[in-house]
Enzyme design. Sequence first.
Site, PDB file in Angstrom:
ATOM      1  N   ARG A  32     -69.031  43.711 -38.507  1.00  0.00           N
ATOM      2  CA  ARG A  32     -70.155  44.483 -37.975  1.00  0.00           C
ATOM      3  C   ARG A  32     -71.290  44.422 -38.987  1.00  0.00           C
ATOM      4  O   ARG A  32     -71.124  43.887 -40.070  1.00  0.00           O
ATOM      5  CB  ARG A  32     -69.784  45.931 -37.601  1.00  0.00           C
ATOM      6  CG  ARG A  32     -68.758  46.634 -38.375  1.00  0.00           C
ATOM      7  CD  ARG A  32     -69.122  47.166 -39.738  1.00  0.00           C
ATOM      8  NE  ARG A  32     -70.457  47.683 -39.869  1.00  0.00           N
ATOM      9  CZ  ARG A  32     -71.182  47.618 -40.971  1.00  0.00           C
ATOM     10  NH1 ARG A  32     -70.696  47.030 -42.057  1.00  0.00           N
ATOM     11  NH2 ARG A  32     -72.382  48.115 -41.047  1.00  0.00           N
ATOM     12  N   ARG A  75     -72.612  42.527 -28.308  1.00  0.00           N
ATOM     13  CA  ARG A  75     -73.303  43.715 -28.826  1.00  0.00           C
ATOM     14  C   ARG A  75     -74.802  43.529 -28.575  1.00  0.00           C
ATOM     15  O   ARG A  75     -75.394  42.549 -29.042  1.00  0.00           O
ATOM     16  CB  ARG A  75     -73.016  43.918 -30.331  1.00  0.00           C
ATOM     17  CG  ARG A  75     -71.528  44.146 -30.622  1.00  0.00           C
ATOM     18  CD  ARG A  75     -71.307  44.793 -31.971  1.00  0.00           C
ATOM     19  NE  ARG A  75     -71.708  46.186 -31.985  1.00  0.00           N
ATOM     20  CZ  ARG A  75     -71.813  46.908 -33.095  1.00  0.00           C
ATOM     21  NH1 ARG A  75     -71.547  46.368 -34.272  1.00  0.00           N
ATOM     22  NH2 ARG A  75     -72.173  48.178 -33.044  1.00  0.00           N
ATOM     23  N   ASP A 223     -81.093  46.974 -37.311  1.00  0.00           N
ATOM     24  CA  ASP A 223     -80.512  46.039 -36.344  1.00  0.00           C
ATOM     25  C   ASP A 223     -81.579  45.304 -35.556  1.00  0.00           C
ATOM     26  O   ASP A 223     -81.318  44.241 -35.004  1.00  0.00           O
ATOM     27  CB  ASP A 223     -79.555  46.780 -35.415  1.00  0.00           C
ATOM     28  CG  ASP A 223     -78.378  47.281 -36.217  1.00  0.00           C
ATOM     29  OD1 ASP A 223     -78.490  48.373 -36.810  1.00  0.00           O
ATOM     30  OD2 ASP A 223     -77.374  46.561 -36.312  1.00  0.00           O
TER      31      ASP A 223
HETATM   32  O1  MRU Z   1     -72.528  49.334 -35.557  1.00  0.00           O
HETATM   33  P1  MRU Z   1     -72.734  48.613 -36.837  1.00  0.00           P
HETATM   34  O2  MRU Z   1     -71.831  49.057 -37.927  1.00  0.00           O
HETATM   35  O3  MRU Z   1     -72.744  47.113 -36.656  1.00  0.00           O
HETATM   36  O4  MRU Z   1     -74.199  49.025 -37.267  1.00  0.00           O
HETATM   37  C1  MRU Z   1     -74.734  48.503 -38.436  1.00  0.00           C
HETATM   38  C2  MRU Z   1     -76.007  49.126 -38.831  1.00  0.00           C
HETATM   39  O5  MRU Z   1     -76.571  49.928 -38.122  1.00  0.00           O
HETATM   40  C3  MRU Z   1     -76.628  48.656 -40.108  1.00  0.00           C
HETATM   41  O6  MRU Z   1     -77.371  49.668 -40.699  1.00  0.00           O
HETATM   42  C4  MRU Z   1     -77.551  47.479 -39.752  1.00  0.00           C
HETATM   43  O7  MRU Z   1     -76.830  46.446 -39.153  1.00  0.00           O
HETATM   44  C5  MRU Z   1     -78.295  46.948 -40.885  1.00  0.00           C
HETATM   45  S1  MRU Z   1     -77.242  46.240 -42.014  1.00  0.00           S
HETATM   46  C6  MRU Z   1     -77.400  44.978 -42.752  1.00  0.00           C
END
Ligand code: MRU
Length: 332
Positions: A32, A75, A223
């Site tokens: 993730r 996702r 993201d």
């Molecule tokens: O649901 P996740 O754990 O994939 O979400 C990740 C995040 O929200 C991070 O803060 C985001 O990807 C930035 S990280 C490099």
Amino acid sequence: MIDQRKLPNEEIYNTYRTPEEVAAAIKTMVIRGAPAIGVAGAFGMALAANNSQAKDREAFFAEMDLVAEMLISQRPTAVNLPWAVRRIQNFYRNQKDTNLLVLQNKILEEALRIFDEDVRMCRQMGENGAPLIEEGKTYLTHCNAGALATAGEGTALSLFYEAQRRGKKFKVIASETRPFLQGARLTAWELGKNGIDVTLVTDNMVGHLMRLGKIDGAVVGSDRIVANGDVANKIGTYGVAVLAKHHGIPLYVVAPSSTVDFDTTDGSKIPIEERPDEEVTAFFGTPSAPAGVKVFNPAFDVTPHELVEAIVTEKGIARAPYSQNLKKVLQR
Ligand code: MRU
């Protein structure tokens, strides 16, 4: 891939041999973090190319295009996933004269390039952003935006790693990050392992800490950053941003150019993933809510650009007005 669902209790590495297995690993959060799932998507495409039995380019492209959509659909919020997969698609479509076997290998090489570039971008974000980390100060970070979330040292956390290399002394507060506990399980583990002074708090303690003057800045990843500078990040980031604004604390967003989506005009158009109820109604298998209760579980939120002090990228730091300055900094 290290199985991030098992951390910090177990360090288990899984091996995947098909794009379907990679897709499931992305969906179930074995892997993730926006840049990391992008790189995984690229390797999913390389596996598809490697496993393909197609006899001609047309059949091969058709097969690959189906895999691309399948991977991207796992996702929806992090733009790094479609960014990396589409880059592989553009790559093979532009290799007009290549023989199929050669092309299969070249796709793996392109996936490896995406991996290497991510490592370099992380380093560069660290170098650009480290001056924002000041001696003796304390910084909040939310979710996990570190090595576990990228191919390199991370986005937000790369600033801490670089500041540490420069000999600065500072402290980090990691918020737990309900419901998946990326802050508690991953960030606290990762920073602790790397010798950074980290204190864990639950998400609902952040306002209190800011009021007490115990937080000097907030540093988060993203993201998806859209054209006007609005930022999608882990659920809870918006709350941190509003609190930070109220208390006059700067919020820094750190992300590579692969996270920036100029095709989306503002944050209201970013698709927000909703995840399974069980993430909210149970703590890793142990029920923590009445059976059958109604649940809403959005995995991300959007922070409006007005609340963002600066966006640190591998190409430099952008400040408001983001609708002009993001493009300038990224030279796009
Ligand atoms: O649901 P996740 O754990 O994939 O979400 C990740 C995040 O929200 C991070 O803060 C985001 O990807 C930035 S990280 C490099």
